[in-house]
Design a protein around this motif. Structure first.
Motif, PDB file in Angstrom:
ATOM      1  N   GLU A  23      43.290  59.217 -33.559  1.00 40.12           N
ATOM      2  CA  GLU A  23      42.258  59.753 -34.562  1.00 40.12           C
ATOM      3  C   GLU A  23      42.503  59.188 -35.830  1.00 40.12           C
ATOM      4  O   GLU A  23      41.682  58.575 -36.457  1.00 40.12           O
ATOM      5  CB  GLU A  23      42.135  61.088 -34.546  1.00 40.12           C
ATOM      6  CG  GLU A  23      41.070  61.683 -35.759  1.00 40.12           C
ATOM      7  CD  GLU A  23      40.975  63.192 -35.463  1.00 40.12           C
ATOM      8  OE1 GLU A  23      39.937  63.636 -36.329  1.00 40.12           O
ATOM      9  OE2 GLU A  23      41.913  64.005 -35.263  1.00 40.12           O
ATOM     10  N   THR A  24      43.851  59.099 -36.218  1.00 42.44           N
ATOM     11  CA  THR A  24      44.388  58.465 -37.314  1.00 42.44           C
ATOM     12  C   THR A  24      44.090  56.920 -37.403  1.00 42.44           C
ATOM     13  O   THR A  24      43.415  56.661 -38.363  1.00 42.44           O
ATOM     14  CB  THR A  24      45.935  58.601 -37.525  1.00 42.44           C
ATOM     15  OG1 THR A  24      46.109  59.937 -37.551  1.00 42.44           O
ATOM     16  CG2 THR A  24      46.379  57.869 -38.836  1.00 42.44           C
ATOM     17  N   ASP A  25      44.153  56.271 -36.357  1.00 43.08           N
ATOM     18  CA  ASP A  25      43.904  54.777 -36.442  1.00 43.08           C
ATOM     19  C   ASP A  25      42.359  54.806 -36.760  1.00 43.08           C
ATOM     20  O   ASP A  25      41.959  53.789 -37.623  1.00 43.08           O
ATOM     21  CB  ASP A  25      43.917  54.272 -35.044  1.00 43.08           C
ATOM     22  CG  ASP A  25      45.465  54.345 -34.368  1.00 43.08           C
ATOM     23  OD1 ASP A  25      46.119  54.051 -35.146  1.00 43.08           O
ATOM     24  OD2 ASP A  25      45.413  54.163 -33.071  1.00 43.08           O
ATOM     25  N   VAL A  26      41.417  55.560 -36.043  1.00 44.37           N
ATOM     26  CA  VAL A  26      40.156  55.409 -36.350  1.00 44.37           C
ATOM     27  C   VAL A  26      39.849  55.625 -37.926  1.00 44.37           C
ATOM     28  O   VAL A  26      38.895  55.121 -38.787  1.00 44.37           O
ATOM     29  CB  VAL A  26      39.051  56.338 -35.412  1.00 44.37           C
ATOM     30  CG1 VAL A  26      37.741  56.400 -35.758  1.00 44.37           C
ATOM     31  CG2 VAL A  26      39.415  55.729 -33.820  1.00 44.37           C
ATOM     32  N   VAL A  27      40.309  56.734 -38.315  1.00 46.53           N
ATOM     33  CA  VAL A  27      39.918  57.192 -39.535  1.00 46.53           C
ATOM     34  C   VAL A  27      40.684  56.093 -40.649  1.00 46.53           C
ATOM     35  O   VAL A  27      39.740  55.747 -41.434  1.00 46.53           O
ATOM     36  CB  VAL A  27      40.741  58.640 -40.167  1.00 46.53           C
ATOM     37  CG1 VAL A  27      40.648  58.940 -41.638  1.00 46.53           C
ATOM     38  CG2 VAL A  27      40.369  59.675 -39.085  1.00 46.53           C
ATOM     39  N   MET A  28      41.675  55.622 -40.453  1.00 44.13           N
ATOM     40  CA  MET A  28      41.996  54.645 -41.488  1.00 44.13           C
ATOM     41  C   MET A  28      41.394  53.355 -41.285  1.00 44.13           C
ATOM     42  O   MET A  28      41.116  52.583 -42.371  1.00 44.13           O
ATOM     43  CB  MET A  28      43.917  54.223 -41.033  1.00 44.13           C
ATOM     44  CG  MET A  28      44.420  55.371 -41.343  1.00 44.13           C
ATOM     45  SD  MET A  28      46.325  55.281 -40.949  1.00 44.13           S
ATOM     46  CE  MET A  28      46.558  53.842 -42.049  1.00 44.13           C
ATOM     47  N   PHE A  29      40.952  52.993 -40.026  1.00 46.25           N
ATOM     48  CA  PHE A  29      40.168  51.848 -39.889  1.00 46.25           C
ATOM     49  C   PHE A  29      38.701  51.995 -40.654  1.00 46.25           C
ATOM     50  O   PHE A  29      38.078  51.052 -41.185  1.00 46.25           O
ATOM     51  CB  PHE A  29      39.893  51.355 -38.478  1.00 46.25           C
ATOM     52  CG  PHE A  29      39.166  50.042 -38.202  1.00 46.25           C
ATOM     53  CD1 PHE A  29      39.987  48.876 -38.169  1.00 46.25           C
ATOM     54  CD2 PHE A  29      37.876  50.045 -38.017  1.00 46.25           C
ATOM     55  CE1 PHE A  29      39.314  47.506 -38.160  1.00 46.25           C
ATOM     56  CE2 PHE A  29      37.312  48.779 -37.735  1.00 46.25           C
ATOM     57  CZ  PHE A  29      38.000  47.576 -37.951  1.00 46.25           C
ATOM     58  N   SER A  30      38.182  53.267 -40.360  1.00 47.58           N
ATOM     59  CA  SER A  30      36.883  53.357 -41.332  1.00 47.58           C
ATOM     60  C   SER A  30      36.955  53.237 -42.584  1.00 47.58           C
ATOM     61  O   SER A  30      36.132  52.648 -43.160  1.00 47.58           O
ATOM     62  CB  SER A  30      36.456  54.933 -40.941  1.00 47.58           C
ATOM     63  OG  SER A  30      35.427  55.195 -41.393  1.00 47.58           O
ATOM     64  N   GLY A  31      38.117  53.789 -43.272  1.00 49.30           N
ATOM     65  CA  GLY A  31      38.237  53.558 -44.663  1.00 49.30           C
ATOM     66  C   GLY A  31      38.520  52.130 -44.796  1.00 49.30           C
ATOM     67  O   GLY A  31      37.993  51.625 -46.023  1.00 49.30           O
ATOM     68  N   LEU A  32      39.375  51.360 -44.157  1.00 53.41           N
ATOM     69  CA  LEU A  32      39.620  50.091 -44.535  1.00 53.41           C
ATOM     70  C   LEU A  32      38.369  49.182 -44.508  1.00 53.41           C
ATOM     71  O   LEU A  32      38.166  48.293 -45.418  1.00 53.41           O
ATOM     72  CB  LEU A  32      40.699  49.394 -43.576  1.00 53.41           C
ATOM     73  CG  LEU A  32      41.239  48.151 -43.833  1.00 53.41           C
ATOM     74  CD1 LEU A  32      41.767  47.910 -45.128  1.00 53.41           C
ATOM     75  CD2 LEU A  32      42.154  47.807 -42.719  1.00 53.41           C
TER      76      LEU A  32
END
Length: 156
Positions: A23-32
């Motif tokens: 989930e952290t990967d997805v949240v960070m990619f979403s923000g980036l």
């Protein structure tokens, strides 16, 4: 150091170590990336989707594939440039907690007219923990020749 273009053979297959998508990967990619599509970021919305839950961005998984390719090590220090990605397809979703692997198969390894480089074409398949191909396509990379690799090593 990785392989020179002459050290690749058509049909060679390499499998990367696994990488669990979180989930952290997805949240960070979403923000980036700025891609806040609710398919990735909204659990309530996604629970009503055909997948029944949030899924990872396709572009995130493609990005992870580049890292998995690096972990194989075949191009460590010998890759000169990415030349392109062709025929990329998204076959199945990647869900939070899925572990993905990269299977790379050499399609072509040829020198160019320049004596220090060649072109490597590989079929890239991202598989999940069940062995299902979730994404696939063809990567082309400019790679050092043996002569350029030896020259690079002698400079150190």
């Amino acid at each position: 150091m990785g392989k020179a273009i002459e050290e690749f053979n058509v049909g060679d297959v390499a499998l990367s170590p696994g990488r669990t998508v979180t989930e952290t990967d997805v949240v960070m990619f979403s923000g980036l990336s700025g891609d806040t599509n609710p398919a990735h970021t909204d659990a309530v919305h996604s629970s009503k989707s055909p997948f029944g839950e949030r899924i990872a961005h396709g572009a995130l998984v493609l990005s992870i594939a580049t890292g998995l390719s690096a972990r194989i090590g075949d191009l460590d220090g010998t890759a000169l440039a990415a030349l392109g990605i062709d025929e990329w397809r998204f076959h199945a979703p990647v869900k939070f907690g899925d572990t993905v692997y990269l299977r790379s198969t050499v399609l072509e390894a040829r020198p160019t007219s320049k004596p220090d480089r060649g072109v490597l074409r590989r079929k890239m398949e991202i598989l999940n923990q069940d062995g299902t191909v979730v994404q696939s396509g063809i990567h082309s990379t400019m790679v050092m020749t043996l002569a350029a690799k030896k020259a690079s090593q002698s400079e150190k």
